[in-house]
Design a protein around this motif. Structure first.
Motif, PDB file in Angstrom:
ATOM      1  N   SER A  10      -0.511   8.138   5.970  1.00  0.00           N
ATOM      2  CA  SER A  10      -0.114   6.832   5.444  1.00  0.00           C
ATOM      3  C   SER A  10      -1.297   5.872   5.390  1.00  0.00           C
ATOM      4  N   TYR A  11      -2.107   5.873   6.437  1.00  0.00           N
ATOM      5  CA  TYR A  11      -3.297   5.016   6.441  1.00  0.00           C
ATOM      6  C   TYR A  11      -4.259   5.410   5.325  1.00  0.00           C
ATOM      7  N   ASN A  54       0.844   2.480   0.253  1.00  0.00           N
ATOM      8  CA  ASN A  54       1.480   1.963   1.468  1.00  0.00           C
ATOM      9  C   ASN A  54       0.852   0.637   1.848  1.00  0.00           C
ATOM     10  N   THR A  55       1.606  -0.179   2.536  1.00  0.00           N
ATOM     11  CA  THR A  55       1.053  -1.414   3.091  1.00  0.00           C
ATOM     12  C   THR A  55       0.573  -1.128   4.512  1.00  0.00           C
ATOM     13  N   TYR A  56      -0.400  -1.880   4.963  1.00  0.00           N
ATOM     14  CA  TYR A  56      -0.903  -1.684   6.324  1.00  0.00           C
ATOM     15  C   TYR A  56       0.166  -2.037   7.364  1.00  0.00           C
ATOM     16  N   CYS A  82       2.158   1.035   7.867  1.00  0.00           N
ATOM     17  CA  CYS A  82       1.313   2.010   8.577  1.00  0.00           C
ATOM     18  C   CYS A  82       1.217   1.681  10.061  1.00  0.00           C
ATOM     19  N   CYS A 121      -3.406   3.945   1.909  1.00  0.00           N
ATOM     20  CA  CYS A 121      -3.497   2.492   1.729  1.00  0.00           C
ATOM     21  C   CYS A 121      -4.700   2.134   0.872  1.00  0.00           C
ATOM     22  N   PRO A 122      -4.641   1.038   0.130  1.00  0.00           N
ATOM     23  CA  PRO A 122      -3.494   0.123  -0.006  1.00  0.00           C
ATOM     24  C   PRO A 122      -2.615   0.434  -1.226  1.00  0.00           C
ATOM     25  N   ARG A 123      -2.954   1.509  -1.947  1.00  0.00           N
ATOM     26  CA  ARG A 123      -2.234   1.769  -3.190  1.00  0.00           C
ATOM     27  C   ARG A 123      -0.781   2.188  -2.968  1.00  0.00           C
TER      28      ARG A 123
END
Length: 238
Positions: free
Chosen positions: A144-145, A152-154, A157, A148-150
């Motif tokens: 997930s990290y 997932n949002t931090y 995460c 990011c940022p495309r």
């Protein structure tokens, strides 16, 4: 499809709802039947004696199936996102899926072999289910990290990683306390030998189990923008 569940978001939503119900219903039946003490029994203790054993086995097996479907869709989603972003190796994504499916197999073993009937097989299944589950959500947090940022949002995460860390600590603590228990039983009462170890281990077990549930809850938004289509091609012979 309800407007609030676009894409395939209903899959993790169903997994979370069904799994929560499986734990709660079997717990309530076991307590009302007087088979376990109401204060923090092991999850498996609530599915050892009939009639709750039948409910527990059936519902946990369905949960394992739903988890497998959710993990596979998550695998396909990452593969699709990876076509344009290249944020993770396909082999890593496949390895994560295999670890998750191994955990689902452990769930099936736990549901099929009751704690007191075949304790060694049940314990192995529980170890595989919880251990593989912790590894799976940790790997998913790392992926997930990387997305990011495309994709997932931090914020999401951070939540996933926090759940993974808490679950990992709880899993290790559960093993440590469980290893100190010298007897296999389900009717624990305060003050008896090894009760403290049982109590702490049980708290950790419930923490890990609901850690998995909350983790899959974070998949719902990702699954909203992903849909599965089945295409059928008909070839006519000339």
């Amino acid at each position: 499809m309800p407007c609030c569940m676009p894409g395939v978001a209903f899959v993790p939503a169903l997994l979370v709802s069904w799994s929560s119900a499986a734990f709660i219903i079997s717990y309530v039946i076991a307590v009302l039947a007087g088979h376990v003490e109401p204060f923090v029994p092991y999850i498996s203790d609530t599915g050892t004696k009939p009639p709750e054993s039948g409910v527990f086995g059936f519902m946990i097996n369905i949960s394992a199936l739903l988890a497998s479907i959710t993990m596979y869709i998550r695998y396909l989603l990452i593969e699709k996102q990876n076509e344009s972003s290249h944020f993770v190796r396909s082999s890593c994504n496949m390895f994560t899926l295999c670890v998750g499916l191994m955990g689902c197999t452990g769930m099936g073993i736990v549901a099929t072999f009751q704690e007191l009937a075949v304790p060694s097989v049940h314990d192995i299944g529980a170890l595989v289910a919880f251990g593989s589950g912790v590894v799976y959500i940790t790997l998913q947090s790392i992926i997930s990290y990387k997305s990011c940022p495309r994709w997932n949002t931090y914020f999401v995460c951070h939540i996933r990683m926090a759940i993974s860390v808490i679950s990992c600590i709880a899993f290790i603590t559960m093993i440590v306390f469980a290893s100190k228990i010298s007897m296999t039983k389900i009717d624990w009462t305060p003050g008896e030998k090894d009760y403290t170890y049982h109590f702490m281990s049980a708290i950790c077990e419930w923490t890990v189990a609901f850690g998995f549930i909350f983790f899959f809850l974070t998949f719902i938004r990702d699954f909203q923008r992903f849909s599965l289509r089945i295409s059928t091609e008909i070839h006519e012979e000339s």
